[in-house]
Design a protein around this motif. Sequence first.
Motif, PDB file in Angstrom:
ATOM      1  N   MET A  87       0.830  -1.205   0.000  1.00  0.00           N
ATOM      2  CA  MET A  87       0.000   0.000   0.000  1.00  0.00           C
ATOM      3  C   MET A  87       0.870   1.262   0.000  1.00  0.00           C
ATOM      4  O   MET A  87       0.557   2.233  -0.683  1.00  0.00           O
ATOM      5  N   VAL A  88       1.935   1.235   0.772  1.00  0.00           N
ATOM      6  CA  VAL A  88       2.832   2.395   0.818  1.00  0.00           C
ATOM      7  C   VAL A  88       3.370   2.662  -0.588  1.00  0.00           C
ATOM      8  O   VAL A  88       3.397   3.801  -1.056  1.00  0.00           O
ATOM      9  N   TYR A  89       3.758   1.595  -1.270  1.00  0.00           N
ATOM     10  CA  TYR A  89       4.279   1.758  -2.633  1.00  0.00           C
ATOM     11  C   TYR A  89       3.194   2.338  -3.550  1.00  0.00           C
ATOM     12  O   TYR A  89       3.428   3.291  -4.286  1.00  0.00           O
ATOM     13  N   ARG A  91       0.538   4.004  -2.854  1.00  0.00           N
ATOM     14  CA  ARG A  91       0.197   5.389  -2.528  1.00  0.00           C
ATOM     15  C   ARG A  91       1.245   6.354  -3.064  1.00  0.00           C
ATOM     16  O   ARG A  91       0.938   7.472  -3.438  1.00  0.00           O
ATOM     17  N   LYS A  92       2.470   5.909  -3.064  1.00  0.00           N
ATOM     18  CA  LYS A  92       3.526   6.787  -3.538  1.00  0.00           C
ATOM     19  C   LYS A  92       3.525   6.889  -5.053  1.00  0.00           C
ATOM     20  O   LYS A  92       3.835   7.928  -5.617  1.00  0.00           O
ATOM     21  N   MET A 105       4.056  18.710   6.846  1.00  0.00           N
ATOM     22  CA  MET A 105       5.149  18.794   7.802  1.00  0.00           C
ATOM     23  C   MET A 105       5.233  20.242   8.273  1.00  0.00           C
ATOM     24  O   MET A 105       5.071  21.157   7.475  1.00  0.00           O
ATOM     25  N   GLN A 116       8.769  17.698  -3.049  1.00  0.00           N
ATOM     26  CA  GLN A 116       9.054  16.433  -2.376  1.00  0.00           C
ATOM     27  C   GLN A 116       8.178  15.308  -2.881  1.00  0.00           C
ATOM     28  O   GLN A 116       8.628  14.183  -3.036  1.00  0.00           O
ATOM     29  N   GLU A 120       9.769  12.008  -4.345  1.00  0.00           N
ATOM     30  CA  GLU A 120       9.412  10.727  -3.736  1.00  0.00           C
ATOM     31  C   GLU A 120       9.116   9.656  -4.774  1.00  0.00           C
ATOM     32  O   GLU A 120       9.303   8.472  -4.543  1.00  0.00           O
TER      33      GLU A 120
END
Lengths: 236, 281
Positions: A87-89, A91-92, A105, A116, A120
Amino acid sequence: MENILTIKGLAKSFTLHHLNRKIKAIEHINLSVKEGEFIGITGKSGSGKSTILRCIYRTYLPVQGEIWYRSKKFGLIDLAAATEREMVYLRKHEIGYVSQFLNVMPRTTARELVQQSIIEMGDSEEFAVKETGKILKHFELDSELWDSYPSTFSGGEKLRLNIATAMVKRPRLLLLDEPTASLDDASKQKVKVLIEQLMKEGTTMIGIFHDLEFMKDLCHQEYNIQQGESLVMTNS
Amino acid sequence: MNKFEYPVLSIRNLNKQFGPGCNHCQNQKESTLIKNYCPVCGTVYACQDISFDLYPGEILGIVGESGSGKSTLMRCLYFDQEVTSGEAILSTYEHGERNLFQESPQRKRYIRNHLMGKVYQNPLLGLKMDFTSIGNIAEKLISAGSRSVEEMEARGRELLEYVNIPAFRMKEAPKNFSGGMQQRVQIAKALSNRPPILLLDEVTTGLDLSVQASVLDLIKYLQREMNISMVVVSHDLGVIRMLADRSMVMLDGKVIEQGLTDQILEDPQSPYTQQLVHSLL
């Protein structure tokens, strides 16, 4: 065209331990989306529209059902059961999500934020700088604001930045959770132009919009959700 | 499905107990412990059966209340404490074929000095307060095998610059510095041997907001520019949300929940996590 997303029997409920209660959000949701399509979901507030999008993005853990997504990297993958790292992949690199809320941030400028998110994805810094300039200009974000912190922005500015950040990644599947809810007409128009451009480039989108006129103009297919249960196609 | 990536660090079934254990608590742990404490023999089960993977360039968050075992876990990972049982595999060490916990003290020192860095909540633990800042960095470099003063000084200078310690204060001792500066010197020291893994234990706790932001900035920057994998422990959900893609929640020495950080915050599953999230300001 092949389906890029097929949802089968999706259900989500929330167990609230301190109240000892279970709250049903959605049930029996089936939906298929072809590549390049724009799907709009309508329904009363509280009917579970956002829940569907959040289940796809896995901000919510579905309790039942399958969400088959055709990924460039993994092939056919069930988002309801994918590992967190997958999922992290995704989403990126493949799936974007835009809501009304901006999460940044501290002490990151608008320009850095957009850059960024491009870096990413693995693009060069040079490319990121160029693209960032382009998209911030497109959204007519005052160039004086580029190097200031988004927490000081007005609601509309934050929102435009939010959308810019998600769209600049050119995701294959973009989930739009009322991104235009508090925008004025001129800003909406800009979002529309960008959505149309993304459609041309082949991005698949699923959107929830407050403004039905706005949505009807854009979407290929419209579904209505009735009290958390089943989607009904309303027109095409 | 085939794996598309491989972890740099794998922890399997890590256990850490303080005390000998007795028949009462060893047989049926679940029912007989009060939180993580055995009322009969007084043994504390600080970490119970903890397993996780850390992937390249990833920040993994660990949240939990005081006493939940977060820091003990971190101390075990950095060999500050012996584990009771468990396995740790580091992909860059001996082709990932050795259990780090079973290596000799000498080998463990090697791993600490060459392959890992740790930043403690309390700078007193990570720094020699009376040495100069650059001397602190040199110390770590010497233990990692460096012998050239010139090289060490250059590296120290580079790192301190990196963490925004002005050049004219490099020869000052950390005891003269503010908390935030000490923390940044600690980070510089931990980075000096270019470790693939960095362990951060409550590094922003006790810092004021603007200093906290600069430390968080630095951590994000390190992840982006150097692709370091990090385990970040914090009881501050805001910090974890900013930094980590994935997180684990600990309670009474156990991992009670793990998932994507935003999922844990938006759709917490266990009663404790729900309580924790609802306490968020």
